[in-house]
Design a protein around this motif. Structure first.
Motif: not given
Ligand SMILES: Cc1cc2nc3c(=O)[nH]c(=O)nc-3n(C[C@H](O)[C@H](O)[C@H](O)COP(=O)(O)OP(=O)(O)OC[C@H]3O[C@@H](n4cnc5c(N)ncnc54)[C@H](O)[C@@H]3O)c2cc1C
Length: 462
Positions: A349-374
């Motif tokens: 996912v693109s961020l328009d401002d890297r300061r918005k990246y929080e290294k402890d943000h929750e791992y999103p369910e959609w990413a896990k689902d997508e990887i599992n589908k693959f």
């Protein structure tokens, strides 16, 4: 789900990081303690007599270096024939040779001289493709490779591919025809859409562990010339004629040269002697992408591998412009037992401002689902097997506008140098970037490179 990387899991928990506790002066200040910062420090210490201070806002190896796929690959983030539209052919050749030959040798040099014993595997890995468009790009690159005197890539096309006759007319001699089963075997899948395969040298390692161990070696080898300060964020860099002052919040660092190895540097403000010109330009030339990965353990009964699948099945926002899923398998010790760790990445996912990246943000369910589908469609297809992803992690990648790493001196003030901008593939470029930076610090005049920072990039004017 938390950000839980398998690479950080293997780091030395006993290590006691030291923070900058006073104002210091040094010859070279390296900002950023990922693989790029440590590789830069390694070659500067080895090849010059300069004193180096490594300043890291968090902990060594905890940035992208500790949240990647750990796949060692030699490709540039753009096809060679595309680069040839912008740069002179010899510059394209040199860049590719750097990736395919020099960088591997430099990695070996670091590994051997630092006396490392961490796991580093090298093998023939694979890329799988399903589309004619990808194939044509690969073939164009092979045509260019021949004219540049570079080794041709081994491109296998399935014998029943419908466009075989058509591409054969134009690109005969630049590919091989193979049974479809051989291609699918190399890609370890049964998915019939994959009809093209490229095989070449790849490797896997834990780049965070590598970074930590090399830093420990440097501290021991150069106690008078090397210092590491962690939890030391550099908020501002003021560049003067022949020196720079870094604002480390409570203390200051004065240095003759500053090497930015921050992966992108939106969280640092650069004051050039002529104002904020450098700062503004580079804020516009970098953007941030968050990559998501999942990993699971299986029995240790297969050799290590690294396979990239160019695959349209992802629903992320395709920030890198070329969706693919990358899978690695390697031996991994967990709870004192040896397993194979399968790790898979691709969604981003693109961020328009890297300061918005929080290294402890929750791992999103959609990413896990997508990887599992693959995984279920392509790699581990047993419908009855329930996969337990014990690791789920994400990391920040710095993308430059032209998708090339920035390595070299700032044209407006060479007190500042860069080794940053991973563009998805950063392990080998960080290492050869480090060696190139050391040569610049030493005072060598280097031939122009596609990685040189420039004020303007006029087509074919490089
Ligand atoms: C999900 C994902 C998968 C990837 N997969 C691969 C792969 O398979 N193969 C590959 O080659 N590459 C891969 N990469 C890219 C690769 O990991 C990076 O290019 C490489 O690790 C970058 O190293 P770095 O040292 O430049 O950056 P980082 O490791 O991010 O280090 C930069 C450091 O700078 C510090 N810093 C930043 N600003 C400041 C400041 N102002 N003051 C002090 N410190 C600061 C940060 O805390 C950080 O530790 C991947 C990246 C991600 C995120």
């Amino acid at each position: 789900m938390r950000n839980n990387s398998p690479w950080l899991h293997q780091l030395n928990k006993e290590r006691e990081p030291s923070k900058l506790a006073q104002d210091i002066e040094t010859d070279v200040a390296v900002v950023g303690g990922g693989i790029a910062g440590v590789a830069s420090a390694f070659f500067i210490l080895r090849d010059t007599d300069k004193k180096v201070a490594l300043l890291e806002g968090g902990l060594l190896g905890h940035g992208a270096t500790g949240h990647n796929a750990g796949q060692i690959v030699s490709f540039l983030s753009r096809p060679l024939h595309d680069l040839a539209k912008e740069f002179k052919p010899e510059m394209v050749r040199e860049a590719q040779k750097m990736m395919e030959e020099d960088a591997w040798e430099l990695l070996d040099t670091m590994y051997t001289e630092a006396g490392l014993d961490i796991s580093l595997s090298r093998f023939t890995g694979h890329f799988g493709f399903a589309s004619k468009e990808h194939l044509l790009s690969l073939l164009e690159d092979n045509v260019l490779r021949k004219s540049l005197g570079l080794r041709l890539k081994e491109i296998l096309i399935a014998e029943q591919a419908e466009f075989l006759e058509e591409v054969g007319k134009k690109y005969g001699g630049f590919f091989k025809i193979a049974p479809h089963s051989e291609i699918l075997d190399r890609l370890e899948t049964k998915k019939p859409e994959f009809i093209v395969c490229v095989s070449e040298q790849k490797g896997v390692m834990n780049s965070a562990l590598f970074t930590e161990r090399v830093a420990e070696y440097l501290l021991e080898k150069y106690p008078e010339r090397f210092a590491v300060y962690e939890h030391t964020h550099i908020a501002k860099a003021a560049l003067h004629e022949n020196s720079a002052i870094l604002d480390a919040e409570t203390h200051a660092v004065t240095a003759e040269r500053v090497i930015l190895c921050t992966n992108g540097f939106d969280n640092i403000t650069i004051f050039n002697k002529s104002g904020l010109d450098i700062d503004a330009r580079f804020h516009h030339s970098l953007h941030a992408v968050v990559g998501y990965m999942s990993g699971y353990l299986e029995e240790l009964n297969k050799p290590p591998t690294a396979i990239s699948y160019f695959y349209e099945g992802l629903t992320g926002d395709d920030s890198s412009g070329n969706p693919y899923v990358y899978l690695t398998r390697r031996m991994y010790e967990y709870n004192e037992n040896k397993h194979n760790l399968i790790s898979i990445g691709g969604p981003d996912v693109s961020l328009d401002d890297r300061r918005k990246y929080e290294k402890d943000h929750e791992y999103p369910e959609w990413a896990k689902d997508e990887i599992n589908k693959f995984v279920k469609e392509i790699y581990d297809t047993d419908p009855n097997k329930k996969i337990d992803y014990i690791f789920t992690w994400h990391g920040l990648m710095g993308y430059t506008n032209n998708k090339l790493r920035l390595i070299g001196a700032e044209p407006k003030n060479p007190v500042l140098l860069y080794n940053l901008g991973c563009n998805g593939v950063g392990i080998l470029p960080s290492i050869f970037g480090g060696e190139r930076i050391a040569r610049l610090v030493k005072g060598e005049k280097l031939p122009a490179s596609i990685f040189d920072p420039r004020v303007e990039r006029a087509p074919r004017d490089q």
